[in-house]
Design a protein around this motif. Structure first.
Motif, mmCIF file in Angstrom:
data_model
loop_
_atom_site.group_PDB
_atom_site.id
_atom_site.type_symbol
_atom_site.label_atom_id
_atom_site.label_comp_id
_atom_site.label_asym_id
_atom_site.label_seq_id
_atom_site.Cartn_x
_atom_site.Cartn_y
_atom_site.Cartn_z
ATOM 1 N N GLN A 1 -18.115 3.865 6.955
ATOM 2 C CA GLN A 1 -18.261 2.600 6.238
ATOM 3 C C GLN A 1 -16.909 1.938 6.016
ATOM 4 O OE1 GLN A 1 -18.704 3.014 1.790
ATOM 5 N NE2 GLN A 1 -19.659 4.923 2.426
ATOM 6 N N ASN A 2 -17.001 0.654 5.720
ATOM 7 C CA ASN A 2 -15.788 -0.128 5.514
ATOM 8 C C ASN A 2 -15.154 0.225 4.169
ATOM 9 O OD1 ASN A 2 -13.895 -1.991 6.114
ATOM 10 N ND2 ASN A 2 -15.099 -3.765 5.464
ATOM 11 N N SER A 3 -13.856 0.365 4.156
ATOM 12 C CA SER A 3 -13.172 0.608 2.893
ATOM 13 C C SER A 3 -11.824 -0.083 2.945
ATOM 14 C CB SER A 3 -12.973 2.110 2.665
ATOM 15 O OG SER A 3 -12.050 2.618 3.600
ATOM 16 N N ARG A 4 -11.203 -0.204 1.792
ATOM 17 C CA ARG A 4 -9.868 -0.822 1.805
ATOM 18 C C ARG A 4 -8.937 -0.187 0.780
ATOM 19 N NH1 ARG A 4 -10.463 -6.862 -0.543
ATOM 20 N NH2 ARG A 4 -8.219 -6.537 -0.698
ATOM 21 N N GLN A 5 -7.656 -0.385 1.033
ATOM 22 C CA GLN A 5 -6.657 0.021 0.059
ATOM 23 C C GLN A 5 -6.337 -1.202 -0.780
ATOM 24 O OE1 GLN A 5 -3.167 1.726 1.994
ATOM 25 N NE2 GLN A 5 -4.388 2.109 3.816
ATOM 26 N N ILE A 6 -6.088 -1.000 -2.044
ATOM 27 C CA ILE A 6 -5.661 -2.126 -2.872
ATOM 28 C C ILE A 6 -4.183 -2.403 -2.568
ATOM 29 C CG2 ILE A 6 -5.255 -2.850 -5.251
ATOM 30 C CD1 ILE A 6 -7.848 -1.458 -5.993
ATOM 31 N N ARG A 7 -3.864 -3.669 -2.436
ATOM 32 C CA ARG A 7 -2.529 -4.094 -2.008
ATOM 33 C C ARG A 7 -2.099 -3.378 -0.711
ATOM 34 N NH1 ARG A 7 1.001 -6.974 -5.153
ATOM 35 N NH2 ARG A 7 1.871 -7.398 -3.097
ATOM 36 N N ALA A 8 -3.011 -3.414 0.252
ATOM 37 C CA ALA A 8 -2.700 -2.785 1.532
ATOM 38 C C ALA A 8 -1.480 -3.428 2.183
ATOM 39 C CB ALA A 8 -3.900 -2.889 2.459
ATOM 40 N N ASP A 9 -1.188 -4.681 1.775
ATOM 41 C CA ASP A 9 -0.038 -5.398 2.342
ATOM 42 C C ASP A 9 1.286 -4.691 2.050
ATOM 43 O OD1 ASP A 9 -0.756 -6.139 -0.371
ATOM 44 O OD2 ASP A 9 0.914 -7.558 -0.292
ATOM 45 N N LEU A 10 1.298 -3.838 1.026
ATOM 46 C CA LEU A 10 2.537 -3.135 0.689
ATOM 47 C C LEU A 10 2.791 -1.945 1.615
ATOM 48 C CD1 LEU A 10 2.187 -3.158 -3.207
ATOM 49 C CD2 LEU A 10 3.684 -4.606 -1.815
ATOM 50 N N LYS A 11 1.772 -1.614 2.417
ATOM 51 C CA LYS A 11 1.901 -0.538 3.411
ATOM 52 C C LYS A 11 2.332 0.798 2.790
ATOM 53 C CE LYS A 11 2.711 -3.334 7.499
ATOM 54 N NZ LYS A 11 2.568 -4.690 6.912
ATOM 55 N N LEU A 12 1.709 1.104 1.651
ATOM 56 C CA LEU A 12 2.034 2.372 1.002
ATOM 57 C C LEU A 12 1.118 3.489 1.486
ATOM 58 C CD1 LEU A 12 2.512 0.989 -2.620
ATOM 59 C CD2 LEU A 12 4.244 1.348 -0.861
#
Ligand code: SF4
Ligand code: SF4
Lengths: 166, 250
Positions: free
Chosen positions: B230-241
């Protein structure tokens, strides 16, 4: 000159102190453990008494690095176990903090005038029950039965999804 | 080990001698030894880079008004407060996110995201903030000086500072005044061989089942399967942590 005289004097005090320590230990039967603590009923500490007396701080300091950094638990030297064994109980059966006046840790630390910071963070009485580390019986722990396979029941939707994705 | 006191170290030679002679140790070259550490006892195993612990939180299942995970975390780690929400320790908390353009509100729980590249570790001047080989980010309170740089650096406001003297702490989480702390992913349980955190257990017990915890490096683990399907995301993925905590239905 002055400073060497001072150091001689200090050394003399130290000797006097050591002599006092020896006699006072002999007076109490060469043991410092508190009556009514678990330690009082045991043959010896986790290592030879003299060794522990002299080096427990180093053993614990070494152990703390392994535990915090590398996650190595249940090793021979553990502050939790010190407290577990050396805490005594009051008349109502409640555990007394090892840092209370006259209790095992405090009495000696006060005598040698050191104030270790251990107990600013570490618990000073034994802790029983579900959350307890140390000599814990895993069989009795509630979450023992909750493992990866029981997760299937927990998350049937996710699991069904993953089945079909496979 | 090094014994730092004023006595000569009588054990050192003995230690060197017995190490060389230790059963199972292979002498590769003079002074170089190969050991395998016996791994039978789960209590002594320690953290391993073979695992990376993580969580998947389903924002749809995180129910309004529920605080089961927060309460469980507090009791597991002996987190007590002074009724001062601004400064009381919070290892996990429920937050609401509102999409201003649509008005849609999401509820989810936030805790330390156990970043693969943790800013809190980068900024720590003492090395107290560190990442274990299994990806869990912790504070070593023995050397934390309480400067709170890590709190400033964390994009998730995941860490708390202990402002007051404490007593009656839990053995699961020794903690005290002057140190920074945060979610440990129930490291005391993991080190014991458990694979269920206190928050996950409590969430399951309420019937919501919003939290899946597990090993991201094990392709067969529940969490890896869930992340794959399933689809999931990281919060503030833009920070590439590359956070260890991920969210679905967000
Ligand atoms: S979420 Fe914050 S405290 Fe946790 S690892 Fe990332 S930067 Fe550090
Ligand atoms: S508060 Fe402690 S853990 Fe955080 S940056 Fe300062 S020394 Fe490191």
């Amino acid at each position: 000159m002055r400073s060497s005289f001072n150091s001689i004097r200090r050394f003399t005090y130290l000797l006097a102190g050591a002599a006092f320590a020896v006699t006072s230990l002999q007076a109490t039967g060469d043991t410092a453990v508190i009556k009514g603590s678990k330690a009082a009923s045991m043959e010896s500490c986790v290592a030879e008494t003299n060794d522990i007396r002299r080096n427990h701080m180093d053993y614990l300091k070494h152990q703390r690095v392994e535990t915090v950094r590398d996650g190595i638990r249940g090793a021979k030297f553990s502050l939790i176990d010190c407290v577990e064994c050396h805490a005594s109980k009051d008349n109502d059966g409640n555990a007394l903090p090892v840092t209370d006046e006259g209790q095992f840790c405090e009495a000696c630390h006060a005598y040698v005038a050191v104030s270790p910071a251990c107990f600013q963070c570490h618990r000073t009485t034994p802790m029983q029950g579900n959350g307890s580390l140390g000599a814990v019986d895993l069989e009795q722990m509630k979450f023992q039965s909750l493992n990866a396979s029981s997760l299937k029941e927990w998350h049937p939707v996710i699991h069904a999804g993953s089945e079909s994705a496979r | 080990m090094s014994v730092k006191n004023d006595q000569p170290d009588m054990n050192r030679r003995k230690f060197v001698g017995t190490t060389v002679a230790a059963a199972g140790a292979v002498v590769v070259a003079p002074g170089v030894l190969l050991h395998t550490v016996a791994g039978a006892d789960p209590e002594s195993r320690g953290a391993s880079a073979k695992h990376r612990w993580g969580m998947l939180i389903d924002a749809n299942k995180c129910a309004e008004g529920c605080s089961a995970c927060v309460d469980a975390c507090n009791s597991e780690h002996g987190l007590t407060g002074h009724d001062r929400p601004a400064t009381d320790a919070q290892w996990i908390r429920a937050v609401k996110l509102k999409d201003n353009s649509t008005g849609h509100i999401n509820r989810l729980v936030m805790m330390c995201q156990h970043c693969e590249h943790p800013p809190c570790v980068d900024v720590c001047p003492t090395g107290a903030s560190f990442k274990r080989t299994d990806g869990i980010v912790l504070v070593d309170r023995h050397i934390c000086i309480g400067c709170r740089y890590c709190m400033m650096a964390c994009p998730y406001k995941a860490r708390s500072f202990v402002h007051e003297d404490l007593e009656n702490q839990s053995v699961n989480a020794p903690r005290g005044k002057g140190c920074v702390e945060g979610c440990t992913m129930c490291v005391h349980r993991i080190d014991r061989g458990e694979t269920v955190t206190a928050c996950q257990e409590a969430c399951h017990d309420t019937g919501h089942g919003a939290i899946v915890f597990g090993d991201l490096k094990d392709p067969d683990s529940e969490i890896s399967q869930a992340l794959k399907s399933q689809n999931s995301r990281q919060i503030r993925a833009d920070l590439k942590l590359n956070t260890g905590v991920r969210y679905s239905n967000l």
